[in-house]
Design an enzyme around this catalytic site. Sequence first.
Site, PDB file in Angstrom:
ATOM      1  N   SER A 209     -10.740   0.379   3.577  1.00 12.71           N
ATOM      2  CA  SER A 209      -9.858   0.086   4.712  1.00 12.71           C
ATOM      3  C   SER A 209      -9.101   1.346   5.118  1.00 12.71           C
ATOM      4  O   SER A 209      -8.354   1.913   4.314  1.00 12.71           O
ATOM      5  CB  SER A 209      -8.869  -1.018   4.339  1.00 12.71           C
ATOM      6  OG  SER A 209      -9.542  -2.213   4.028  1.00 12.71           O
TER       7      SER A 209
ATOM      8  N   GLU B 232      -4.198   4.329   5.802  1.00 11.78           N
ATOM      9  CA  GLU B 232      -3.990   4.121   4.359  1.00 11.78           C
ATOM     10  C   GLU B 232      -4.228   5.384   3.550  1.00 11.78           C
ATOM     11  O   GLU B 232      -3.450   5.696   2.647  1.00 11.78           O
ATOM     12  CB  GLU B 232      -4.907   3.005   3.852  1.00 11.78           C
ATOM     13  CG  GLU B 232      -4.373   1.606   4.062  1.00 11.78           C
ATOM     14  CD  GLU B 232      -5.066   0.589   3.161  1.00 11.78           C
ATOM     15  OE1 GLU B 232      -5.506   0.980   2.065  1.00 11.78           O
ATOM     16  OE2 GLU B 232      -5.157  -0.573   3.554  1.00 11.78           O
TER      17      GLU B 232
ATOM     18  N   ARG C  91       0.819  -1.209   0.000  1.00 12.48           N
ATOM     19  CA  ARG C  91       0.000   0.000   0.000  1.00 12.48           C
ATOM     20  C   ARG C  91       0.858   1.267   0.000  1.00 12.48           C
ATOM     21  O   ARG C  91       0.566   2.247   0.658  1.00 12.48           O
ATOM     22  CB  ARG C  91      -0.959   0.024   1.199  1.00 12.48           C
ATOM     23  CG  ARG C  91      -1.919  -1.132   1.268  1.00 12.48           C
ATOM     24  CD  ARG C  91      -2.845  -1.206   0.059  1.00 12.48           C
ATOM     25  NE  ARG C  91      -3.649  -2.412   0.148  1.00 12.48           N
ATOM     26  CZ  ARG C  91      -3.270  -3.601  -0.345  1.00 12.48           C
ATOM     27  NH1 ARG C  91      -2.119  -3.719  -0.977  1.00 12.48           N
ATOM     28  NH2 ARG C  91      -4.034  -4.655  -0.212  1.00 12.48           N
TER      29      ARG C  91
END
Length: 342
Positions: free
Chosen positions: A238, A334, A164
């Site tokens: 998320s 994130e 990520r």
Amino acid sequence: MQILRAESLRARNTLHLESHAKALVEVSSGAQLSAALDWARAEGLPVLPLGSGSNVVLAGDIDALVVCQRGSAIDVLSEQGDSVMLRVAAGHDWHALVEQSLARGYYGLENLALIPGTVGAAPIQNIGAYGVELERFVAAVHAVETASGRALTLSAGDCGFAYRDSVFKRELRDKLVITAVDLRLSRRPAPELAYPALRSELERAGIRDPGPEDVFRAVVAVRSRRLPDPAREPNVGSFFKNPVVAAAVAAALQEQYPDMPLYPQADGGAKVPAAWLIERAGWKGRRRGGVGVHPGHALVLVNYGSDAGADILALAEEIRAAVASRFTIALEPEPRIYGDQA
């Protein structure tokens, strides 16, 4: 090309947070992008590229020229044997690309179905799901430097992909506008079935020898059940990365929490599901004013009626503190965070 002043971004971010851009422009060609960057330099404004706003938290107003790309072309650059090279414009919807690739018989992206966002945003986050990450398919990323207007091409190696993460979130953050991505796909089906939830979905459907279309449908079914639709419950998917801990830390945690799921990593460490940590810390389903943690998925923070990105960030910080206090593990958000209250 029209420059809009003091433009609301509420409809341009999936958390539906109120924020205003000092200026905003939609571009659909390289010439329009070049003109927009020239205008920003003349005005002394930084430039912020914005796709569908599905991986950002807007905490306050944006003192920048927000650039939204609308180009959506897909060009076949080459076909050699089973290998196909596509160049996809940054403004193309990601999920639509997955669907269109499958329809053409170009395989590989099916595990990444239903991920919200645009193609241009995908390399920034190195999007991934169900055992597959984007970096597996990226051949090159095309971009323009905001400061100089110079066009450049980064190879996959130049992109610094990690979990990520990429160079676009680190050294090159907000210094480039990604204009297109070259993807190497295959005409030969090779379904990736390592992820347990995906295998379970296929087994439940009675599919023993799945093809790419079966995988696509299974991914869509699993994501639709597990993750709330941002159109109905505003969110960015998320919110935290799954933390990776050292082997010794993982062993100590496993001894203290025998039911803690751990996923071994190549370096000997282990990945811990952030959702499990958050749920065990008591935050699943809890609310703070107009924001809260989704009752069905502890990784998803939902805007239930707040105008302020600061409310989402305050909730995230409470969750991080609770997890750190109980497990001595630091959660990392994130989404990218922007705004004068960030």
